[in-house]
Design a protein around this motif. Sequence first.
Motif, PDB file in Angstrom:
ATOM      1  N   LYS A 213       1.040   2.068  -6.962  1.00 60.77           N
ATOM      2  CA  LYS A 213       0.413   1.253  -8.009  1.00 60.77           C
ATOM      3  C   LYS A 213      -0.661   2.034  -8.771  1.00 60.77           C
TER       4      LYS A 213
ATOM      5  N   ALA B 189     -13.822  -5.948   6.728  1.00 62.34           N
ATOM      6  CA  ALA B 189     -12.432  -6.324   6.489  1.00 62.34           C
ATOM      7  C   ALA B 189     -11.636  -5.114   6.008  1.00 62.34           C
ATOM      8  N   MET B 190     -12.211  -4.359   5.085  1.00 61.91           N
ATOM      9  CA  MET B 190     -11.485  -3.210   4.516  1.00 61.91           C
ATOM     10  C   MET B 190     -11.145  -2.174   5.585  1.00 61.91           C
TER      11      MET B 190
ATOM     12  N   LEU C  43      -7.747  -8.341   4.439  1.00 60.57           N
ATOM     13  CA  LEU C  43      -8.174  -8.601   3.064  1.00 60.57           C
ATOM     14  C   LEU C  43      -9.600  -9.134   3.055  1.00 60.57           C
ATOM     15  N   VAL C  44     -10.332  -8.862   1.987  1.00 58.78           N
ATOM     16  CA  VAL C  44     -11.620  -9.511   1.807  1.00 58.78           C
ATOM     17  C   VAL C  44     -11.348 -10.908   1.222  1.00 58.78           C
TER      18      VAL C  44
ATOM     19  N   THR D 200      -8.968  -3.415  -7.670  1.00 62.52           N
ATOM     20  CA  THR D 200      -9.966  -4.093  -6.831  1.00 62.52           C
ATOM     21  C   THR D 200     -10.349  -3.194  -5.649  1.00 62.52           C
TER      22      THR D 200
ATOM     23  N   PRO E  94       0.856  -1.182   0.000  1.00 62.99           N
ATOM     24  CA  PRO E  94       0.000   0.000   0.000  1.00 62.99           C
ATOM     25  C   PRO E  94       0.897   1.239   0.000  1.00 62.99           C
ATOM     26  N   GLY E  95       0.564   2.212  -0.821  1.00 62.06           N
ATOM     27  CA  GLY E  95       1.377   3.429  -0.849  1.00 62.06           C
ATOM     28  C   GLY E  95       2.595   3.353  -1.757  1.00 62.06           C
TER      29      GLY E  95
ATOM     30  N   ASP F 168      -9.696   3.522   6.043  1.00 55.81           N
ATOM     31  CA  ASP F 168      -8.594   2.590   6.350  1.00 55.81           C
ATOM     32  C   ASP F 168      -7.253   3.319   6.364  1.00 55.81           C
TER      33      ASP F 168
ATOM     34  N   ARG G 106      -9.281   8.273   3.773  1.00 58.20           N
ATOM     35  CA  ARG G 106     -10.038   7.020   3.756  1.00 58.20           C
ATOM     36  C   ARG G 106     -10.177   6.429   5.159  1.00 58.20           C
TER      37      ARG G 106
ATOM     38  N   GLY H  74      -3.594  -3.951  -7.366  1.00 61.14           N
ATOM     39  CA  GLY H  74      -4.138  -4.441  -6.092  1.00 61.14           C
ATOM     40  C   GLY H  74      -4.711  -5.848  -6.199  1.00 61.14           C
TER      41      GLY H  74
ATOM     42  N   ARG I   2      -3.555 -10.573  -4.630  1.00 54.22           N
ATOM     43  CA  ARG I   2      -2.977 -10.161  -3.362  1.00 54.22           C
ATOM     44  C   ARG I   2      -2.655 -11.338  -2.466  1.00 54.22           C
TER      45      ARG I   2
ATOM     46  N   LEU J 115     -14.137  -2.165  -4.829  1.00 50.44           N
ATOM     47  CA  LEU J 115     -14.732  -2.460  -3.511  1.00 50.44           C
ATOM     48  C   LEU J 115     -15.222  -1.194  -2.828  1.00 50.44           C
ATOM     49  N   ARG J 116     -14.424  -0.110  -2.889  1.00 54.59           N
ATOM     50  CA  ARG J 116     -14.876   1.144  -2.259  1.00 54.59           C
ATOM     51  C   ARG J 116     -16.150   1.661  -2.928  1.00 54.59           C
TER      52      ARG J 116
ATOM     53  N   ARG K 157      -2.583  -2.820   7.494  1.00 51.93           N
ATOM     54  CA  ARG K 157      -2.495  -3.092   6.051  1.00 51.93           C
ATOM     55  C   ARG K 157      -1.085  -3.485   5.647  1.00 51.93           C
TER      56      ARG K 157
HETATM   57  P1  ADP Z   1      -3.921  -0.149  -0.903  1.00 51.14           P
HETATM   58  O1  ADP Z   1      -3.780   1.315  -0.879  1.00 51.14           O
HETATM   59  O2  ADP Z   1      -3.777  -0.798   0.438  1.00 51.14           O
HETATM   60  O3  ADP Z   1      -3.165  -0.818  -2.002  1.00 51.14           O
HETATM   61  P2  ADP Z   1      -6.456  -0.854  -2.145  1.00 51.14           P
HETATM   62  O4  ADP Z   1      -7.217   0.351  -2.536  1.00 51.14           O
HETATM   63  O5  ADP Z   1      -5.788  -1.651  -3.188  1.00 51.14           O
HETATM   64  O6  ADP Z   1      -5.466  -0.358  -1.047  1.00 51.14           O
HETATM   65  O7  ADP Z   1      -7.395  -1.824  -1.294  1.00 51.14           O
HETATM   66  C1  ADP Z   1      -8.138  -1.386  -0.180  1.00 51.14           C
HETATM   67  C2  ADP Z   1      -8.691  -2.577   0.583  1.00 51.14           C
HETATM   68  O8  ADP Z   1      -9.544  -3.343  -0.259  1.00 51.14           O
HETATM   69  C3  ADP Z   1      -7.645  -3.571   1.072  1.00 51.14           C
HETATM   70  O9  ADP Z   1      -7.064  -3.187   2.308  1.00 51.14           O
HETATM   71  C4  ADP Z   1      -8.473  -4.855   1.185  1.00 51.14           C
HETATM   72  O10 ADP Z   1      -9.282  -4.854   2.341  1.00 51.14           O
HETATM   73  C5  ADP Z   1      -9.394  -4.748  -0.007  1.00 51.14           C
HETATM   74  N1  ADP Z   1      -8.811  -5.384  -1.226  1.00 51.14           N
HETATM   75  C6  ADP Z   1      -8.436  -4.758  -2.370  1.00 51.14           C
HETATM   76  N2  ADP Z   1      -7.961  -5.625  -3.280  1.00 51.14           N
HETATM   77  C7  ADP Z   1      -8.029  -6.857  -2.686  1.00 51.14           C
HETATM   78  C8  ADP Z   1      -7.675  -8.165  -3.096  1.00 51.14           C
HETATM   79  N3  ADP Z   1      -7.146  -8.421  -4.322  1.00 51.14           N
HETATM   80  N4  ADP Z   1      -7.887  -9.182  -2.219  1.00 51.14           N
HETATM   81  C9  ADP Z   1      -8.415  -8.971  -0.991  1.00 51.14           C
HETATM   82  N5  ADP Z   1      -8.765  -7.753  -0.537  1.00 51.14           N
HETATM   83  C10 ADP Z   1      -8.584  -6.700  -1.366  1.00 51.14           C
END
Ligand code: ADP
Length: 214
Positions: A13, A52-53, A58-59, A31, A9-10, A164, A162, A85, A88, A35-36, A173
């Motif tokens: 990407k 989870a987020m 992780l989801v 992803t 993260p950070g 998270d 955000r 992302g 993972r 999800l958001r 994370r």
């Molecule tokens: P990051 O800035 O941590 O790379 P992302 O925007 O990619 O954040 O993802 C945010 C959240 O969405 C993750 O912390 C996780 O909960 C969920 N998530 C995203 N992609 C996946 C994945 N491929 N598998 C499982 N969880 C995911």
Amino acid sequence: MKLILLGAPGAGKGTVAKLLTAIDGSVQISTGDILRGAVKAGTELGKQAETAMNSGALVSDDLIMGIMGERLKEDDCKSGFLLDGFPRTIPQADALKVLLTDMGISLDMVVNLNVPRDVVMDRLTTRRTCNNSSCQEIYNVKSNPPKQEGICDKCGSPVIQRDDETEEAIAKRLETFTEQTAPLVDYYGKEGSLVDIQATSSDVVVQTIQSNLS
Ligand code: ADP
Ligand code: ZN
């Protein structure tokens, strides 16, 4: 181009993916963004993912593979895609391999954005994101603030921190990344498809990717 972008993260990407889409019309598939968007829209998928987020976990792999199985079949992927992302976890990488083989698609490369922990920590605590789920432009309070404080330059929606991105969730994370995602570097390294980039600036990353493609 058809790429996987790996990195903490950070690591950048999303930024790199957005720069690459402008080069050849490949689509960015994040992803996290998907999800958001689902959480904000209050869909069943969003409800399943939200807890989870917000905690930095992780989801489930099943949920993610359901999303990606559909997403990769959409028409816009034909001109190329940048996976941001995803995958993972090792099970996601295994499932992706099957999915791509079935679809007759081969990846150009897997890029690992290699950024020191203190740099990603600093970037994440200062990161802000556009709250509009179809925009999600990324800002940084120090290095790239919106022109008008708290307002997205692109769409005028509020720019927020955000859920998270509290210090506690960020630490979680990074731990999740080290435990579940970092092993993918070895996984793809063994396959010979990995390009490791010491990711200092996004422009250098983009240039390195382009020179490895040609
Ligand atoms: P990051 O800035 O941590 O790379 P992302 O925007 O990619 O954040 O993802 C945010 C959240 O969405 C993750 O912390 C996780 O909960 C969920 N998530 C995203 N992609 C996946 C994945 N491929 N598998 C499982 N969880 C995911
Ligand atoms: Zn916006």
